[in-house]
Structure formats: structure tokens, C-alpha cells
Design a protein around this motif. Structure first.
Motif, PDB file in Angstrom:
ATOM      1  N   TRP A  55      17.192   0.683  -0.770  1.00 60.48           N
ATOM      2  CA  TRP A  55      16.403   2.116  -0.371  1.00 60.48           C
ATOM      3  C   TRP A  55      14.828   1.427  -0.508  1.00 60.48           C
ATOM      4  CZ3 TRP A  55      20.671   1.978  -3.292  1.00 60.48           C
ATOM      5  CH2 TRP A  55      21.652   2.868  -2.843  1.00 60.48           C
ATOM      6  N   MET A  56      14.583   0.128  -0.292  1.00 60.69           N
ATOM      7  CA  MET A  56      13.462  -0.480  -0.272  1.00 60.69           C
ATOM      8  C   MET A  56      12.483  -0.278  -1.666  1.00 60.69           C
ATOM      9  SD  MET A  56      11.509  -0.617   3.134  1.00 60.69           S
ATOM     10  CE  MET A  56       9.649  -0.716   3.234  1.00 60.69           C
ATOM     11  N   ASN A  57      13.234  -0.034  -2.653  1.00 61.10           N
ATOM     12  CA  ASN A  57      12.596   0.003  -3.981  1.00 61.10           C
ATOM     13  C   ASN A  57      12.231  -1.526  -4.428  1.00 61.10           C
ATOM     14  OD1 ASN A  57      13.135   2.757  -4.079  1.00 61.10           O
ATOM     15  ND2 ASN A  57      15.240   2.584  -5.093  1.00 61.10           N
ATOM     16  N   ASN A  80      -0.441   7.266  -1.035  1.00 60.94           N
ATOM     17  CA  ASN A  80      -1.560   7.968  -1.526  1.00 60.94           C
ATOM     18  C   ASN A  80      -2.689   6.991  -1.490  1.00 60.94           C
ATOM     19  OD1 ASN A  80      -1.168   6.007  -3.635  1.00 60.94           O
ATOM     20  ND2 ASN A  80      -0.435   7.527  -5.056  1.00 60.94           N
ATOM     21  N   GLY A  81      -2.515   5.932  -1.018  1.00 65.08           N
ATOM     22  CA  GLY A  81      -3.773   4.948  -0.760  1.00 65.08           C
ATOM     23  C   GLY A  81      -3.894   3.776  -1.839  1.00 65.08           C
ATOM     24  N   GLU A  82      -3.167   3.756  -2.992  1.00 66.53           N
ATOM     25  CA  GLU A  82      -3.121   2.761  -3.843  1.00 66.53           C
ATOM     26  C   GLU A  82      -2.539   1.679  -3.267  1.00 66.53           C
ATOM     27  OE1 GLU A  82      -1.156   4.328  -7.307  1.00 66.53           O
ATOM     28  OE2 GLU A  82      -2.759   5.464  -8.045  1.00 66.53           O
ATOM     29  N   THR A  83      -2.954   0.277  -3.816  1.00 65.93           N
ATOM     30  CA  THR A  83      -2.484  -1.005  -3.434  1.00 65.93           C
ATOM     31  C   THR A  83      -2.069  -1.512  -4.739  1.00 65.93           C
ATOM     32  OG1 THR A  83      -4.645  -2.059  -3.304  1.00 65.93           O
ATOM     33  CG2 THR A  83      -3.909  -1.269  -1.277  1.00 65.93           C
ATOM     34  N   TYR A  84      -0.888  -2.635  -4.431  1.00 68.14           N
ATOM     35  CA  TYR A  84      -0.252  -3.228  -5.369  1.00 68.14           C
ATOM     36  C   TYR A  84      -0.072  -4.539  -4.932  1.00 68.14           C
ATOM     37  CZ  TYR A  84       0.673   1.125  -8.008  1.00 68.14           C
ATOM     38  OH  TYR A  84       0.742   2.560  -8.512  1.00 68.14           O
ATOM     39  N   ASN A  85      -0.802  -5.636  -5.712  1.00 70.13           N
ATOM     40  CA  ASN A  85      -0.774  -7.030  -5.494  1.00 70.13           C
ATOM     41  C   ASN A  85       0.106  -7.720  -6.291  1.00 70.13           C
ATOM     42  OD1 ASN A  85      -2.338  -7.816  -3.060  1.00 70.13           O
ATOM     43  ND2 ASN A  85      -3.877  -6.762  -4.140  1.00 70.13           N
ATOM     44  N   GLY A  86       1.047  -8.379  -6.069  1.00 72.63           N
ATOM     45  CA  GLY A  86       1.832  -9.150  -7.137  1.00 72.63           C
ATOM     46  C   GLY A  86       3.049  -9.959  -6.596  1.00 72.63           C
ATOM     47  N   HIS A  87       4.053 -10.644  -7.451  1.00 70.94           N
ATOM     48  CA  HIS A  87       5.143 -11.269  -6.587  1.00 70.94           C
ATOM     49  C   HIS A  87       6.303 -10.427  -6.696  1.00 70.94           C
ATOM     50  CE1 HIS A  87       2.258 -14.509  -7.238  1.00 70.94           C
ATOM     51  NE2 HIS A  87       3.048 -15.446  -6.531  1.00 70.94           N
ATOM     52  N   LEU A  88       6.876 -10.391  -5.529  1.00 72.45           N
ATOM     53  CA  LEU A  88       8.187  -9.704  -5.628  1.00 72.45           C
ATOM     54  C   LEU A  88       9.308 -10.195  -6.318  1.00 72.45           C
ATOM     55  CD1 LEU A  88       9.564  -7.319  -4.278  1.00 72.45           C
ATOM     56  CD2 LEU A  88      10.088  -8.692  -2.475  1.00 72.45           C
ATOM     57  N   VAL A  89       9.937  -9.359  -7.303  1.00 65.24           N
ATOM     58  CA  VAL A  89      11.041 -10.106  -8.223  1.00 65.24           C
ATOM     59  C   VAL A  89      12.321  -9.466  -7.427  1.00 65.24           C
ATOM     60  CG1 VAL A  89      12.022  -9.554 -10.405  1.00 65.24           C
ATOM     61  CG2 VAL A  89       9.687  -9.907 -10.132  1.00 65.24           C
ATOM     62  N   SER A  90      12.489  -8.222  -7.153  1.00 65.08           N
ATOM     63  CA  SER A  90      13.815  -7.848  -6.355  1.00 65.08           C
ATOM     64  C   SER A  90      13.356  -6.489  -5.561  1.00 65.08           C
ATOM     65  CB  SER A  90      14.814  -7.517  -7.495  1.00 65.08           C
ATOM     66  OG  SER A  90      14.316  -6.435  -8.083  1.00 65.08           O
ATOM     67  N   CYS A  91      14.494  -6.077  -4.843  1.00 64.42           N
ATOM     68  CA  CYS A  91      14.189  -5.120  -4.003  1.00 64.42           C
ATOM     69  C   CYS A  91      15.814  -4.622  -3.625  1.00 64.42           C
ATOM     70  CB  CYS A  91      13.842  -5.519  -2.577  1.00 64.42           C
ATOM     71  SG  CYS A  91      14.603  -6.311  -1.406  1.00 64.42           S
ATOM     72  N   ASP A  92      15.934  -3.301  -3.361  1.00 62.72           N
ATOM     73  CA  ASP A  92      17.468  -2.863  -2.992  1.00 62.72           C
ATOM     74  C   ASP A  92      17.546  -2.144  -1.622  1.00 62.72           C
ATOM     75  OD1 ASP A  92      16.056  -0.436  -3.269  1.00 62.72           O
ATOM     76  OD2 ASP A  92      16.948  -0.005  -5.221  1.00 62.72           O
ATOM     77  N   GLU A 125       0.869  -1.243   0.043  1.00 60.67           N
ATOM     78  CA  GLU A 125       0.112   0.026   0.042  1.00 60.67           C
ATOM     79  C   GLU A 125       0.887   1.252  -0.076  1.00 60.67           C
ATOM     80  OE1 GLU A 125      -3.461   2.286   2.531  1.00 60.67           O
ATOM     81  OE2 GLU A 125      -3.247   0.082   2.858  1.00 60.67           O
ATOM     82  N   LEU A 126       0.584   2.313  -0.978  1.00 61.89           N
ATOM     83  CA  LEU A 126       1.342   3.295  -0.929  1.00 61.89           C
ATOM     84  C   LEU A 126       0.773   4.589  -0.115  1.00 61.89           C
ATOM     85  CD1 LEU A 126       2.139   3.482  -4.729  1.00 61.89           C
ATOM     86  CD2 LEU A 126       3.247   2.230  -3.018  1.00 61.89           C
ATOM     87  N   THR A 172       7.676   5.984  -1.252  1.00 63.32           N
ATOM     88  CA  THR A 172       6.303   5.999  -1.443  1.00 63.32           C
ATOM     89  C   THR A 172       5.455   4.692  -0.506  1.00 63.32           C
ATOM     90  OG1 THR A 172       6.061   4.723  -3.313  1.00 63.32           O
ATOM     91  CG2 THR A 172       6.528   7.091  -3.522  1.00 63.32           C
ATOM     92  N   ILE A 173       6.299   4.093  -0.006  1.00 64.85           N
ATOM     93  CA  ILE A 173       5.478   2.867   0.577  1.00 64.85           C
ATOM     94  C   ILE A 173       5.045   3.201   2.188  1.00 64.85           C
ATOM     95  CG2 ILE A 173       5.997   0.493   1.419  1.00 64.85           C
ATOM     96  CD1 ILE A 173       8.038   0.106  -0.861  1.00 64.85           C
ATOM     97  N   LYS A 174       3.546   2.708   2.058  1.00 64.27           N
ATOM     98  CA  LYS A 174       3.035   3.083   3.448  1.00 64.27           C
ATOM     99  C   LYS A 174       3.216   1.649   4.188  1.00 64.27           C
ATOM    100  CE  LYS A 174      -1.254   4.580   5.483  1.00 64.27           C
ATOM    101  NZ  LYS A 174      -2.766   4.783   5.170  1.00 64.27           N
ATOM    102  N   TYR A 175       2.839   0.584   3.800  1.00 63.69           N
ATOM    103  CA  TYR A 175       2.871  -0.728   4.656  1.00 63.69           C
ATOM    104  C   TYR A 175       3.061  -2.047   3.495  1.00 63.69           C
ATOM    105  CZ  TYR A 175      -1.932  -2.283   4.582  1.00 63.69           C
ATOM    106  OH  TYR A 175      -3.123  -2.677   4.102  1.00 63.69           O
TER     107      TYR A 175
END
Length: 132
Positions: A35-37, A21-33, A18-19, A65-68
């Protein structure tokens, strides 16, 4: 448990983001760095009001931009096991360090010091040469 170690363990697993701004994204995590991108595949995006949906093949989310994040329980258990085994391994490595009490610093200066000029000869060329 650190957030980045949790995210690195969650690679390949489904998650909800959840960002701010209130938008939510559901999916499979491919990678992270560091900075939590996040890079997520097979994404379904939900609008702030929950009435509109978008489907995307891939999505890049900036960490600031990530809320949780919602991550499956199996990932949490996996992280707990890894940190526990790492801590035990680290203790075993530390146990073999040192040479007892008071042997750490300040004992001697290593080899080759403290002989003075007498052992070096008159010009400091090394032992056994004497005067030339």
C-alpha cells in the motif's frame, strides 16, 4: 518500471517524501509494503512553510498521504538493470514452452477414457474379471 518495485529497490537508500499537506520527510527507507506505506529512519521533518524542523529516529508514513518521492538516480539505474535482466530471463523460460503449433488444448482426454463398458466387464469392476 512499477512504483512498488522502485520502492523495494530503494530500501536502505536516502529519500525525500513530500506529503499532501506540504510537509517533507528526509531519511533512509527501511521498509515499504503493497500500500506504499513507508518506514523511514534518521528522519528530518520540515514544516509546510519550511520554517520549522524536527528530527526523529523513526517515522511511519501512510501511502495514501504521499504526494511525491525523490529517490537517488543510482536506485533508478539499478531498477532499470533488474527489469531488463528479468525480462531477458523470462523470454528464455517462455521459449521452451509448448510442443509446437496446435498442440495446446482439445487433443485427447488423457489416459483411461473412451474404452467403454465392454472392456470393464458386466459390472464395471475392471479388466479380466468377466462375470461373477
Amino acid at each position: 518500471m512499477l512504483p512498488l518495485s522502485l520502492l523495494r529497490t530503494a530500501v536502505g537508500h536516502p529519500m525525500l517524501v513530500e506529503l499532501r499537506n506540504g510537509e517533507t520527510y528526509n531519511g533512509h527507507l527501511v521498509s515499504c509494503d503493497n500500500w506504499m506505506n513507508l518506514l523511514i529512519r534518521g528522519v528530518i521533518c520540515t514544516s509546510r512553510d519550511g520554517e520549522r524542523f524536527w528530527q526523529m529516529d523513526e517515522c511511519y508514513i501512510k501511502g495514501n498521504t504521499i504526494k511525491y518521492l525523490r529517490i537517488p538516480d543510482e536506485v533508478l539505474e539499478k531498477v532499470k538493470e533488474e527489469t531488463f535482466s528479468y525480462q531477458n530471463k523470462d523470454r528464455n523460460i517462455r521459449a521452451g514452452r509448448g510442443r509446437g503449433r496446435g498442440r495446446g488444448r482439445g487433443r485427447g482426454r488423457g489416459r483411461g477414457r473412451g474404452r467403454g463398458r465392454a472392456a470393464l466387464g458386466s459390472r464395471g469392476r475392471g479388466r479380466g474379471r468377466g462375470r461373477s
